[in-house]
Design a protein around this motif. Structure first.
Motif, mmCIF file in Angstrom:
data_model
loop_
_atom_site.group_PDB
_atom_site.id
_atom_site.type_symbol
_atom_site.label_atom_id
_atom_site.label_comp_id
_atom_site.label_asym_id
_atom_site.label_seq_id
_atom_site.Cartn_x
_atom_site.Cartn_y
_atom_site.Cartn_z
ATOM 1 N N SER A 7 86.796 60.916 21.574
ATOM 2 C CA SER A 7 87.366 61.521 20.383
ATOM 3 C C SER A 7 86.661 60.969 19.152
ATOM 4 O O SER A 7 85.936 59.968 19.231
ATOM 5 C CB SER A 7 88.859 61.207 20.298
ATOM 6 O OG SER A 7 89.058 59.804 20.252
ATOM 7 N N GLU A 8 86.886 61.619 18.036
ATOM 8 C CA GLU A 8 86.316 61.108 16.798
ATOM 9 C C GLU A 8 86.996 59.798 16.424
ATOM 10 O O GLU A 8 88.197 59.627 16.635
ATOM 11 C CB GLU A 8 86.516 62.127 15.679
ATOM 12 C CG GLU A 8 85.550 63.286 15.745
ATOM 13 C CD GLU A 8 85.562 64.103 14.463
ATOM 14 O OE1 GLU A 8 85.130 65.258 14.520
ATOM 15 O OE2 GLU A 8 86.036 63.593 13.440
ATOM 16 N N GLY A 9 86.219 58.899 15.858
ATOM 17 C CA GLY A 9 86.786 57.668 15.345
ATOM 18 C C GLY A 9 87.363 57.930 13.969
ATOM 19 O O GLY A 9 88.013 58.938 13.750
ATOM 20 N N GLY A 10 87.088 57.033 13.067
ATOM 21 C CA GLY A 10 87.561 57.280 11.714
ATOM 22 C C GLY A 10 87.516 56.046 10.842
ATOM 23 O O GLY A 10 87.036 54.983 11.251
ATOM 24 N N LEU A 11 88.017 56.258 9.639
ATOM 25 C CA LEU A 11 88.083 55.189 8.642
ATOM 26 C C LEU A 11 89.549 54.807 8.470
ATOM 27 O O LEU A 11 90.398 55.678 8.251
ATOM 28 C CB LEU A 11 87.506 55.676 7.314
ATOM 29 C CG LEU A 11 87.666 54.761 6.103
ATOM 30 C CD1 LEU A 11 86.903 53.454 6.317
ATOM 31 C CD2 LEU A 11 87.178 55.477 4.840
ATOM 32 N N VAL A 12 89.834 53.535 8.577
ATOM 33 C CA VAL A 12 91.209 53.064 8.467
ATOM 34 C C VAL A 12 91.226 51.766 7.671
ATOM 35 O O VAL A 12 90.249 51.005 7.703
ATOM 36 C CB VAL A 12 91.831 52.894 9.866
ATOM 37 C CG1 VAL A 12 91.097 51.834 10.654
ATOM 38 C CG2 VAL A 12 93.312 52.589 9.792
ATOM 39 N N GLN A 13 92.303 51.529 6.982
ATOM 40 C CA GLN A 13 92.437 50.279 6.231
ATOM 41 C C GLN A 13 92.798 49.124 7.153
ATOM 42 O O GLN A 13 93.414 49.328 8.212
ATOM 43 C CB GLN A 13 93.503 50.428 5.155
ATOM 44 C CG GLN A 13 93.080 51.304 3.988
ATOM 45 C CD GLN A 13 94.082 51.234 2.836
ATOM 46 O OE1 GLN A 13 95.269 51.038 3.055
ATOM 47 N NE2 GLN A 13 93.587 51.417 1.615
ATOM 48 N N ALA A 14 92.437 47.950 6.744
ATOM 49 C CA ALA A 14 92.800 46.753 7.504
ATOM 50 C C ALA A 14 94.309 46.706 7.701
ATOM 51 O O ALA A 14 95.072 46.997 6.776
ATOM 52 C CB ALA A 14 92.309 45.505 6.784
ATOM 53 N N GLY A 15 94.702 46.357 8.921
ATOM 54 C CA GLY A 15 96.119 46.331 9.262
ATOM 55 C C GLY A 15 96.627 47.631 9.845
ATOM 56 O O GLY A 15 97.743 47.688 10.376
ATOM 57 N N GLY A 16 95.817 48.667 9.764
ATOM 58 C CA GLY A 16 96.212 49.969 10.262
ATOM 59 C C GLY A 16 95.946 50.132 11.749
ATOM 60 O O GLY A 16 95.537 49.190 12.441
ATOM 61 N N GLY A 115 79.756 57.184 27.200
ATOM 62 C CA GLY A 115 80.004 58.256 26.248
ATOM 63 C C GLY A 115 78.978 58.181 25.130
ATOM 64 O O GLY A 115 78.117 57.299 25.102
ATOM 65 N N GLN A 116 79.096 59.117 24.189
ATOM 66 C CA GLN A 116 78.109 59.223 23.121
ATOM 67 C C GLN A 116 78.340 58.221 22.006
ATOM 68 O O GLN A 116 77.458 57.982 21.180
ATOM 69 C CB GLN A 116 78.115 60.650 22.532
ATOM 70 C CG GLN A 116 79.265 60.957 21.570
ATOM 71 C CD GLN A 116 80.572 61.291 22.260
ATOM 72 O OE1 GLN A 116 80.718 61.159 23.481
ATOM 73 N NE2 GLN A 116 81.544 61.729 21.458
ATOM 74 N N GLY A 117 79.507 57.613 21.972
ATOM 75 C CA GLY A 117 79.834 56.648 20.933
ATOM 76 C C GLY A 117 80.559 57.307 19.771
ATOM 77 O O GLY A 117 80.295 58.465 19.434
ATOM 78 N N THR A 118 81.476 56.572 19.180
ATOM 79 C CA THR A 118 82.227 57.082 18.036
ATOM 80 C C THR A 118 82.423 55.948 17.035
ATOM 81 O O THR A 118 82.711 54.811 17.414
ATOM 82 C CB THR A 118 83.572 57.695 18.489
ATOM 83 O OG1 THR A 118 84.208 58.337 17.399
ATOM 84 C CG2 THR A 118 84.511 56.633 19.065
ATOM 85 N N GLN A 119 82.234 56.260 15.767
ATOM 86 C CA GLN A 119 82.272 55.243 14.719
ATOM 87 C C GLN A 119 83.708 54.929 14.307
ATOM 88 O O GLN A 119 84.490 55.842 14.000
ATOM 89 C CB GLN A 119 81.484 55.706 13.493
ATOM 90 C CG GLN A 119 81.501 54.742 12.327
ATOM 91 C CD GLN A 119 80.714 53.479 12.594
ATOM 92 O OE1 GLN A 119 79.580 53.527 13.071
ATOM 93 N NE2 GLN A 119 81.304 52.329 12.282
ATOM 94 N N VAL A 120 84.016 53.659 14.267
ATOM 95 C CA VAL A 120 85.288 53.185 13.725
ATOM 96 C C VAL A 120 84.958 52.245 12.574
ATOM 97 O O VAL A 120 84.206 51.290 12.747
ATOM 98 C CB VAL A 120 86.119 52.451 14.793
ATOM 99 C CG1 VAL A 120 87.346 51.800 14.160
ATOM 100 C CG2 VAL A 120 86.543 53.416 15.891
ATOM 101 N N THR A 121 85.501 52.532 11.408
ATOM 102 C CA THR A 121 85.264 51.711 10.231
ATOM 103 C C THR A 121 86.600 51.227 9.686
ATOM 104 O O THR A 121 87.504 52.032 9.444
ATOM 105 C CB THR A 121 84.514 52.500 9.155
ATOM 106 O OG1 THR A 121 83.276 52.982 9.685
ATOM 107 C CG2 THR A 121 84.222 51.613 7.948
ATOM 108 N N VAL A 122 86.701 49.925 9.514
ATOM 109 C CA VAL A 122 87.932 49.330 8.992
ATOM 110 C C VAL A 122 87.608 48.727 7.628
ATOM 111 O O VAL A 122 86.771 47.833 7.507
ATOM 112 C CB VAL A 122 88.482 48.251 9.937
ATOM 113 C CG1 VAL A 122 89.807 47.714 9.398
ATOM 114 C CG2 VAL A 122 88.660 48.810 11.337
ATOM 115 N N SER A 123 88.254 49.222 6.614
ATOM 116 C CA SER A 123 88.000 48.742 5.261
ATOM 117 C C SER A 123 88.965 47.607 4.907
ATOM 118 O O SER A 123 90.109 47.586 5.354
ATOM 119 C CB SER A 123 88.144 49.889 4.262
ATOM 120 O OG SER A 123 89.475 50.366 4.265
#
Length: 124
Positions: A7-16, A115-123
């Protein structure tokens, strides 16, 4: 052959929280150990979590233990990674993996399918 689609990853805030899924093709899903790895720029791919073919045993990397939960639903040929209490250092490309051998005891080069890999970014 096994094809893994994440699935798609996403951008999430720290603690999320964020949940990743990985769906496998084929009818042999229940014979494969499944797992998650991640890789940050300039770093080696590292083990995150794995679940046995039976679903009865799970393994976690030291840095995610207690925060991440791996699971699988056989009827959907799908594996999940529930990520809670996310930290900026969890930022990486996450890869789904499948292998007939125990992933926890395998090296990255030994893994049969990725898998193809999915980006997860935690701000922060």
């Amino acid at each position: 052959q096994v094809q893994l689609v994440e699935s798609e990853g996403g951008l999430v805030q720290a603690g999320g929280s964020l949940r990743l899924s990985c769906t496998a093709s084929g009818r042999t899903f229940n014979t494969y150990d499944m797992g998650w790895f991640r890789q940050s720029p300039g770093k080696e791919r590292e083990f995150v979590a794995a679940i046995s073919w039976s679903g009865g045993t799970t393994y976690y990397g030291h840095s995610v233990k207690g925060r991440f939960t791996i699971s699988r639903v056989y009827a959907k040929n799908t594996m999940y990674l529930q990520m809670n209490s996310l930290k900026p250092e969890d930022t990486a490309v996450y890869y789904c993996a499948a292998d007939l051998s125990a992933i926890y005891y395998s090296t990255v080069s030994d893994i049969d399918y990725w898998g193809q890999g999915t980006q997860v970014t935690v701000s922060s």
